[in-house]
Design a protein around this motif. Structure first.
Motif, PDB file in Angstrom:
ATOM      1  N   VAL A 454       5.867 -80.367  73.327  1.00  0.00           N
ATOM      2  CA  VAL A 454       5.721 -79.446  74.465  1.00  0.00           C
ATOM      3  C   VAL A 454       4.469 -78.571  74.323  1.00  0.00           C
ATOM      4  O   VAL A 454       3.579 -78.606  75.190  1.00  0.00           O
ATOM      5  CB  VAL A 454       6.989 -78.577  74.636  1.00  0.00           C
ATOM      6  CG1 VAL A 454       6.786 -77.561  75.754  1.00  0.00           C
ATOM      7  CG2 VAL A 454       8.207 -79.456  74.915  1.00  0.00           C
ATOM      8  N   PRO A 455       4.321 -77.771  73.254  1.00  0.00           N
ATOM      9  CA  PRO A 455       3.094 -76.988  73.128  1.00  0.00           C
ATOM     10  C   PRO A 455       1.859 -77.854  72.875  1.00  0.00           C
ATOM     11  O   PRO A 455       0.749 -77.502  73.297  1.00  0.00           O
ATOM     12  CB  PRO A 455       3.372 -76.062  71.939  1.00  0.00           C
ATOM     13  CG  PRO A 455       4.440 -76.736  71.156  1.00  0.00           C
ATOM     14  CD  PRO A 455       5.272 -77.459  72.161  1.00  0.00           C
ATOM     15  N   ASP A 456       2.046 -78.992  72.212  1.00  0.00           N
ATOM     16  CA  ASP A 456       0.909 -79.870  71.920  1.00  0.00           C
ATOM     17  C   ASP A 456       0.285 -80.382  73.215  1.00  0.00           C
ATOM     18  O   ASP A 456      -0.945 -80.432  73.352  1.00  0.00           O
ATOM     19  CB  ASP A 456       1.373 -81.047  71.050  1.00  0.00           C
ATOM     20  CG  ASP A 456       0.212 -81.937  70.643  1.00  0.00           C
ATOM     21  OD1 ASP A 456      -0.710 -81.427  69.971  1.00  0.00           O
ATOM     22  OD2 ASP A 456       0.224 -83.131  70.993  1.00  0.00           O
ATOM     23  N   ARG A 457       1.135 -80.762  74.156  1.00  0.00           N
ATOM     24  CA  ARG A 457       0.645 -81.230  75.476  1.00  0.00           C
ATOM     25  C   ARG A 457      -0.183 -80.154  76.158  1.00  0.00           C
ATOM     26  O   ARG A 457      -1.265 -80.424  76.696  1.00  0.00           O
ATOM     27  CB  ARG A 457       1.850 -81.623  76.330  1.00  0.00           C
ATOM     28  CG  ARG A 457       1.569 -81.742  77.826  1.00  0.00           C
ATOM     29  CD  ARG A 457       2.831 -82.091  78.595  1.00  0.00           C
ATOM     30  NE  ARG A 457       2.711 -81.746  79.999  1.00  0.00           N
ATOM     31  CZ  ARG A 457       3.273 -80.695  80.579  1.00  0.00           C
ATOM     32  NH1 ARG A 457       4.016 -79.858  79.843  1.00  0.00           N
ATOM     33  NH2 ARG A 457       3.114 -80.456  81.860  1.00  0.00           N
ATOM     34  N   LEU A 458       0.299 -78.906  76.121  1.00  0.00           N
ATOM     35  CA  LEU A 458      -0.409 -77.805  76.790  1.00  0.00           C
ATOM     36  C   LEU A 458      -1.692 -77.445  76.051  1.00  0.00           C
ATOM     37  O   LEU A 458      -2.720 -77.167  76.674  1.00  0.00           O
ATOM     38  CB  LEU A 458       0.505 -76.586  76.895  1.00  0.00           C
ATOM     39  CG  LEU A 458       1.777 -76.792  77.728  1.00  0.00           C
ATOM     40  CD1 LEU A 458       2.689 -75.580  77.590  1.00  0.00           C
ATOM     41  CD2 LEU A 458       1.435 -77.042  79.195  1.00  0.00           C
ATOM     42  N   ALA A 459      -1.636 -77.450  74.714  1.00  0.00           N
ATOM     43  CA  ALA A 459      -2.821 -77.111  73.926  1.00  0.00           C
ATOM     44  C   ALA A 459      -3.957 -78.087  74.209  1.00  0.00           C
ATOM     45  O   ALA A 459      -5.126 -77.689  74.277  1.00  0.00           O
ATOM     46  CB  ALA A 459      -2.477 -77.099  72.439  1.00  0.00           C
ATOM     47  N   LYS A 460      -3.616 -79.354  74.402  1.00  0.00           N
ATOM     48  CA  LYS A 460      -4.640 -80.370  74.670  1.00  0.00           C
ATOM     49  C   LYS A 460      -5.260 -80.205  76.054  1.00  0.00           C
ATOM     50  O   LYS A 460      -6.339 -80.744  76.322  1.00  0.00           O
ATOM     51  CB  LYS A 460      -4.036 -81.765  74.526  1.00  0.00           C
ATOM     52  CG  LYS A 460      -3.782 -82.142  73.062  1.00  0.00           C
ATOM     53  CD  LYS A 460      -3.084 -83.477  72.943  1.00  0.00           C
ATOM     54  CE  LYS A 460      -2.880 -83.839  71.466  1.00  0.00           C
ATOM     55  NZ  LYS A 460      -2.100 -85.085  71.292  1.00  0.00           N
ATOM     56  N   MET A 461      -4.582 -79.468  76.943  1.00  0.00           N
ATOM     57  CA  MET A 461      -5.147 -79.206  78.281  1.00  0.00           C
ATOM     58  C   MET A 461      -6.184 -78.069  78.248  1.00  0.00           C
ATOM     59  O   MET A 461      -6.905 -77.868  79.219  1.00  0.00           O
ATOM     60  CB  MET A 461      -4.034 -78.817  79.259  1.00  0.00           C
ATOM     61  CG  MET A 461      -3.055 -79.920  79.585  1.00  0.00           C
ATOM     62  SD  MET A 461      -1.806 -79.288  80.755  1.00  0.00           S
ATOM     63  CE  MET A 461      -0.656 -80.652  80.802  1.00  0.00           C
ATOM     64  N   ILE A 462      -6.211 -77.311  77.132  1.00  0.00           N
ATOM     65  CA  ILE A 462      -7.141 -76.182  77.031  1.00  0.00           C
ATOM     66  C   ILE A 462      -8.499 -76.701  76.599  1.00  0.00           C
ATOM     67  O   ILE A 462      -8.627 -77.293  75.518  1.00  0.00           O
ATOM     68  CB  ILE A 462      -6.620 -75.128  76.031  1.00  0.00           C
ATOM     69  CG1 ILE A 462      -5.279 -74.565  76.511  1.00  0.00           C
ATOM     70  CG2 ILE A 462      -7.633 -74.015  75.828  1.00  0.00           C
ATOM     71  CD1 ILE A 462      -4.608 -73.616  75.533  1.00  0.00           C
ATOM     72  N   PRO A 463      -9.552 -76.521  77.398  1.00  0.00           N
ATOM     73  CA  PRO A 463     -10.887 -77.024  77.027  1.00  0.00           C
ATOM     74  C   PRO A 463     -11.396 -76.314  75.775  1.00  0.00           C
ATOM     75  O   PRO A 463     -10.985 -75.194  75.461  1.00  0.00           O
ATOM     76  CB  PRO A 463     -11.747 -76.662  78.253  1.00  0.00           C
ATOM     77  CG  PRO A 463     -10.777 -76.355  79.353  1.00  0.00           C
ATOM     78  CD  PRO A 463      -9.538 -75.839  78.690  1.00  0.00           C
ATOM     79  N   GLU A 492       9.248 -72.873  81.738  1.00  0.00           N
ATOM     80  CA  GLU A 492       9.116 -72.884  80.271  1.00  0.00           C
ATOM     81  C   GLU A 492       7.650 -72.757  79.860  1.00  0.00           C
ATOM     82  O   GLU A 492       7.301 -72.046  78.908  1.00  0.00           O
ATOM     83  CB  GLU A 492       9.700 -74.190  79.713  1.00  0.00           C
ATOM     84  CG  GLU A 492       9.690 -74.273  78.193  1.00  0.00           C
ATOM     85  CD  GLU A 492      10.265 -75.583  77.690  1.00  0.00           C
ATOM     86  OE1 GLU A 492       9.609 -76.617  77.914  1.00  0.00           O
ATOM     87  OE2 GLU A 492      11.358 -75.577  77.101  1.00  0.00           O
ATOM     88  N   THR A 493       6.763 -73.428  80.600  1.00  0.00           N
ATOM     89  CA  THR A 493       5.329 -73.363  80.321  1.00  0.00           C
ATOM     90  C   THR A 493       4.791 -71.963  80.593  1.00  0.00           C
ATOM     91  O   THR A 493       3.993 -71.421  79.817  1.00  0.00           O
ATOM     92  CB  THR A 493       4.567 -74.390  81.168  1.00  0.00           C
ATOM     93  OG1 THR A 493       4.951 -75.705  80.763  1.00  0.00           O
ATOM     94  CG2 THR A 493       3.059 -74.227  81.029  1.00  0.00           C
ATOM     95  N   LYS A 494       5.229 -71.365  81.697  1.00  0.00           N
ATOM     96  CA  LYS A 494       4.777 -70.010  82.031  1.00  0.00           C
ATOM     97  C   LYS A 494       5.166 -69.026  80.928  1.00  0.00           C
ATOM     98  O   LYS A 494       4.346 -68.204  80.490  1.00  0.00           O
ATOM     99  CB  LYS A 494       5.353 -69.561  83.367  1.00  0.00           C
ATOM    100  CG  LYS A 494       4.818 -68.199  83.833  1.00  0.00           C
ATOM    101  CD  LYS A 494       5.395 -67.808  85.188  1.00  0.00           C
ATOM    102  CE  LYS A 494       4.697 -66.571  85.738  1.00  0.00           C
ATOM    103  NZ  LYS A 494       4.700 -65.427  84.821  1.00  0.00           N
TER     104      LYS A 494
END
Length: 598
Positions: A454-463, A492-494
């Motif tokens: 879950v956090p890994d997916r979001l972290a990879k979206m951060i340039p 959950e992401t928010k």
């Protein structure tokens, strides 16, 4: 308008135990109308100067303090073995003497008392008690803990001892009223009773770890990152979520909370009025280089420069002489002669001991004086390099010569400098790793108990960042449509990103700066607290590179850079000497040498 001063505050430099940054806590205290604020981080003074500057900018009084760890018996009681237990005490500097004594206490705690935590003892407190006001701290305090555990006689004995060490009127019982901290009611009742019995005054405090009330969950996540637990673990000591009042309360909130103890509120202001520390910043404290034969530093620098010129040039032309005399006049007018003598000394020592030294980095290569002294090996005349980019009459800042050494022998140069100027006057510089955007998302996700993906997916979206600028989550939300969509549509992401934003930029750990070294004219602990590096023997300053130098406490700061390429060159020259019996000096090889190119 109610008056109250917070005397117990943890910044981000209570590493992974404090969420608030120094500027944020100062700005918020100012917005609440407070005239003063204290910083009392756990066992260190890392943030003291940044806090001091922030308070000066905001126009409120800075109170420099520390929450120290006190061993329950003497640190030097070798027969009893290591005392693994400790309690807390708050120490506040009342004046300049107290500030210097506080630096001594903190430094010795790290150098002699470190056992998982930097610990002091009563002997050390007694030795450096002058100019310090002591508060009894939280429920884990040196006096408070035995009271909570029913050891009233021990608590009273310790109270008397601290009152004796610091002097009547310089030791206070802290009264705290946090939600859902059961031992606190017991502690407060007994402290108030002891206050009446012993005549030791009380003071109201709030154990602040974050700035705003709605930061409680982010603070709890930070603690989970420190302890490697998650919010799902039920055995956490204290839940900030259940007890969300470790924030900077307004004077009105504190006055209401202690309406039955007005003297405790008043004493916070009285203590603040007594604390008046002025720290001299922006003034250089240059170490003394021993000049031979009774010469002045300027005379000796000129002598060494002209000796060096005769080695560097077949003929000292009028052009060379004019340039050198001009450079020397600028150097001596700005009183930097000691600086050049010091740098020249250890660079030449390194070269004389066959340690590979870089030819010159940055603007220093434009100085003929540096070239003559063998600090650099680049001829400014041959390459038409201007001196003014390095140093000129109008430049407000001091010269800054970065030096490259073979990486495996850099420590030898530092050891030479340490032996020459004294072990108590030379140290490497601390640096702090911070929680960046991607890292804070991953760390917060683990602490929240989310599956790794879950956090890994979001972290990879951060340039990634760009040109030395770190990427922030707020900026990433404007640049990554996928991240913005997830933030807007997934609760959950928010939640995860909102918490991560509060963690972003917070100091995570301390380490040794890759290059920075400071040299002082007397004991370092007159200017900066010091410590040993974690899991090592190197002595490092507790103030970072932005604080120890010219704009801060004014120590001579230089960069000793270790370069692998220089080690390779040094090894190659050694092999050539061993196998071919040829001694090569690369500085004498012309840059247009045909055989070298072939």
């Amino acid at each position: 308008m109610a008056e109250f001063v917070h005397l117990h505050n943890h910044s981000e430099y209570s590493l992974l135990d404090g969420l608030q940054k120094t500027k944020d806590m100062v700005a918020y205290a100012k917005s609440l109308g407070m005239k003063a604020l204290a910083i009392t981080d756990h066992g260190n003074l890392y943030g003291a100067i940044k806090f001091y500057k922030a308070c000066q900018t905001a126009g409120i009084k800075p109170i420099i303090g520390c929450e120290v760890y006190v061993a329950k018996r003497s640190l030097h009681d070798k027969e009893a073995g290591v005392d693994k237990d400790y309690n807390h005490l708050i120490l506040l500097a009342e004046n300049e003497t107290g500030y210097k004594n506080l630096m001594k206490i903190v430094s010795v705690s790290w150098l002699e008392g470190y056992y998982y935590k930097p610990r002091t003892d009563l002997d050390l407190l007694k030795r450096y008690s002058e100019g310090i006001i002591c508060l009894s701290a939280c429920v884990n305090g040196f006096v408070t803990e035995p009271l909570v555990e029913g050891q009233d006689a021990l608590g009273e004995e310790r109270a008397k001892k601290l009152n004796e060490i610091f002097g009547q009127g310089n030791f206070y019982f802290e009264i705290q009223r946090h939600i859902d901290v059961p031992p606190q009611k017991i502690a407060n009742d007994k402290l108030i009773s002891l206050s009446q019995k012993l005549g030791i005054p009380i003071v109201a405090t709030n154990d602040n770890h974050y700035t705003h009330k709605d930061d409680a969950e982010a603070q709890e996540v930070l603690l989970c990152i420190q302890t490697q637990l998650t919010l799902l673990d039920k055995n956490r000591k204290l839940s900030m979520v259940d007890s969300p009042d470790f924030y900077i309360k307004s004077p009105e909130e504190m006055t209401e909370l202690f309406h039955d103890l007005p003297e405790a509120i008043e004493n916070s202001v009285k203590i603040a009025d007594r604390c008046n520390v002025t720290i001299e910043l922006g003034k250089w404290h240059m170490p003394v280089f021993a000049v031979p034969d009774g010469k002045s530093a300027a005379e000796y620098l000129q002598e060494l420069t002209y000796e060096g010129l005769s080695r560097r040039y077949k003929e000292i032309t009028e052009q060379i002489k004019t340039r050198v005399d001009y450079e020397l006049s600028v150097i001596t007018t700005k009183h930097y002669e000691m600086y050049f003598l010091i740098v020249s000394d250890f660079v030449n020592w390194a070269k004389d001991h066959n340690i590979a030294v870089g030819p010159g980095r940055g603007s220093a290569a434009g100085s003929v004086v540096s070239y003559a002294l063998r600090i650099t090996d680049v001829d400014p005349f041959f390459f038409s390099l201007p001196f003014e980019r390095f140093l000129n009459p109008d430049r407000p800042s001091a010269p800054d010569i970065d030096l490259d050494f073979a990486d495996i022998r850099r420590e030898e140069v530092i050891e030479y400098v340490t032996e020459k100027y004294g072990k108590d006057r030379v140290a490497q510089i601390i640096t702090f790793g911070t929680m960046e955007a991607r890292g804070s998302v991953r760390d917060a996700g683990r602490a929240l108990g989310l599956a790794y993906a879950v956090p890994d997916r979001l972290a990879k979206m951060i340039p990634p960042g760009w040109q030395g600028h770190a990427m922030t989550i707020d900026t990433a939300l404007t640049q990554s449509p996928d991240l913005k969509r997830a933030y807007d549509t997934e609760p959950e992401t928010k939640r995860l990103l909102d918490i991560s934003k509060k963690l972003e930029g917070v100091a995570r750990h301390a380490s040794v700066h890759a290059a920075g070294v400071v040299i002082a004219d007397r004991d370092l602990t007159d200017y900066t607290p010091i410590q040993r590096e974690t899991n090592g023997e190197k002595i490092v300053t507790q103030y970072d590179m932005y604080t120890v130098g010219e704009d801060g406490v004014g120590l001579l700061k230089m960069d000793f850079l270790g370069l692998r390429n220089l080690t390779i060159i040094e090894e190659a020259l050694r092999f050539i000497k061993q196998n071919q019996n040829i001694v090569l000096d690369l500085n004498t090889v012309p840059i247009d040498d045909k055989q070298t190119y072939e």
